[in-house]
Design a protein around this motif. Structure first.
Motif, short mmCIF file in Angstrom:
data_model
loop_
_atom_site.label_atom_id
_atom_site.label_comp_id
_atom_site.label_asym_id
_atom_site.label_seq_id
_atom_site.Cartn_x
_atom_site.Cartn_y
_atom_site.Cartn_z
N ASP A 24 0.82 -1.22 0.00
CA ASP A 24 0.00 0.00 0.00
C ASP A 24 0.85 1.27 0.00
O ASP A 24 0.32 2.38 0.02
N ALA A 27 -0.17 3.68 -2.60
CA ALA A 27 -1.26 4.60 -2.30
C ALA A 27 -0.75 5.88 -1.63
O ALA A 27 -1.46 6.89 -1.60
N LEU A 150 -4.63 0.84 1.35
CA LEU A 150 -4.79 2.01 2.20
C LEU A 150 -6.12 2.67 1.83
O LEU A 150 -6.22 3.40 0.85
N THR A 151 -7.15 2.39 2.62
CA THR A 151 -8.48 2.92 2.31
C THR A 151 -9.00 3.88 3.37
O THR A 151 -9.82 4.74 3.07
N ARG A 152 -8.54 3.72 4.62
CA ARG A 152 -9.02 4.58 5.69
C ARG A 152 -7.88 4.89 6.65
O ARG A 152 -7.20 3.98 7.13
N LEU A 173 -3.20 12.53 1.45
CA LEU A 173 -3.67 11.15 1.33
C LEU A 173 -5.16 11.11 1.04
O LEU A 173 -5.64 10.28 0.27
N VAL A 178 -8.52 8.33 -0.12
CA VAL A 178 -8.54 7.65 1.18
C VAL A 178 -9.49 8.39 2.11
O VAL A 178 -9.47 9.62 2.19
N SER A 179 -10.32 7.66 2.83
CA SER A 179 -11.19 8.27 3.84
C SER A 179 -10.37 8.62 5.07
O SER A 179 -9.50 7.85 5.49
N SER A 241 -8.88 1.41 10.89
CA SER A 241 -7.93 2.30 10.21
C SER A 241 -6.71 1.52 9.73
O SER A 241 -6.16 0.70 10.45
N ASP A 242 -6.31 1.80 8.50
CA ASP A 242 -5.12 1.16 7.95
C ASP A 242 -3.85 1.86 8.39
O ASP A 242 -2.76 1.29 8.31
#
Length: 284
Positions: A24, A27, A150-152, A173, A178-179, A241-242
């Motif tokens: 990730d 990202a 890596l989404t959140r 980011l 990304v949230s 969270s990531d």
């Protein structure tokens, strides 16, 4: 936001799962990775001492998942008496703008202690440091649950100057899709010093969230009460969270093995990656 990441590996059981979970990095904007191993001279590190070909082969195998993720990978092997210092020097030599290091030292130190090398790098680095949490069981086998990207992320801020670079990193980011959960934890001292602080904190959180949305991201705000490191870690776990993004002070050294700041406490207890972002040069 980042281009070149230096990943420090210590020839321990932790290196496998750590690299498996770093795809990730793309990202985060990373396109180039430098895998670095520093041989500690004078400590007789077994197979890692005096066997450069074996080390190159080992690092080459570790590079495979990163190359499969589309990253350009280089290898750097060094010998030194001060490992943390040479990791920082390698980052400078290669023009890295991010350092990645595991949260366990060569002996997989348990409890609320960072390994000595990771601790020194965190204290001394002028660059952002991504600390990877590697869990070790009783047999010292290591594992880390990959999240699949890596989404959140969670941005923890106290609105001080030291949080500004972390806020900028989270905004960047967020703009990459990304949230972002933006969180501030109220303390008793804050409430005692100024009764209107909660209202001011809500406004400040809203402004940061607006900046994230303006950059094309998604954001939620959270105003919590309690001990900052505990509440931040709890929220990160609840939201899956990531990555936790947090600012840090300058390069002050802490003599104790227990690091007292909220940022470093998160590195020790959050059980997920933490990106510690120092003040930018123009903010010093």
């Amino acid at each position: 936001m980042f281009r070149t990441a230096l990943i420090a590996l210590d020839f321990s059981a932790a290196e496998g799962p750590m690299l498996d979970c770093l795809t990730d990095l793309r990202a985060m904007g990373v396109s180039r990775v430098v895998l670095t191993h520093v041989v500690r001279l004078g400590y007789g590190q077994g197979a890692s001492h005096g066997h450069e070909d074996a080390l190159k082969d080992w690092l080459g195998k570790r590079a495979a998942p990163l190359r499969e993720a589309g990253l350009a990978v280089e290898i750097d092997i060094r010998a030194a008496g001060a490992v943390a210092k040479d990791i920082l020097q390698a980052a400078s030599d290669h023009g890295a703008d991010l350092i990645v290091i595991g949260s366990r030292g060569q002996n997989l130190i348990r409890g609320l202690f960072l390994g000595s090398v990771a601790r020194e790098v965190l204290h001394d680095s002028p660059l952002p440091v991504r600390l990877e949490w590697i869990d070790a069981n009783e047999d010292e086998r290591c594992a880390r649950a990959c999240t699949g990207g890596l989404t959140r992320i969670l941005l923890a801020t106290d609105f001080s100057q030291k949080s500004q670079s972390a806020e900028a990193a989270a905004i960047a980011l967020g703009g990459a899709g990304v949230s972002v959960d933006v969180v501030h934890v109220l303390t008793q001292d804050e409430r005692r010093i100024y009764a209107r602080w909660p209202q001011m904190a809500r406004v400040a959180l809203a402004h940061i969230a607006d900046d994230i949305r303006a950059a094309g991201g998604r954001a939620e705000t959270h105003l919590l009460d309690g001990k900052p490191s505990e509440e931040i870690a709890r929220l990160a776990a609840e939201h899956g969270s990531d990555l936790i993004v947090v600012g840090k002070h300058g390069r002050n050294r802490v003599g104790s093995r227990i690091i007292g700041s909220t940022a470093a406490s998160l590195c020790e207890t959050a059980r997920r990656p933490v990106l510690m972002v120092p003040l930018g040069k123009d903010a010093d």
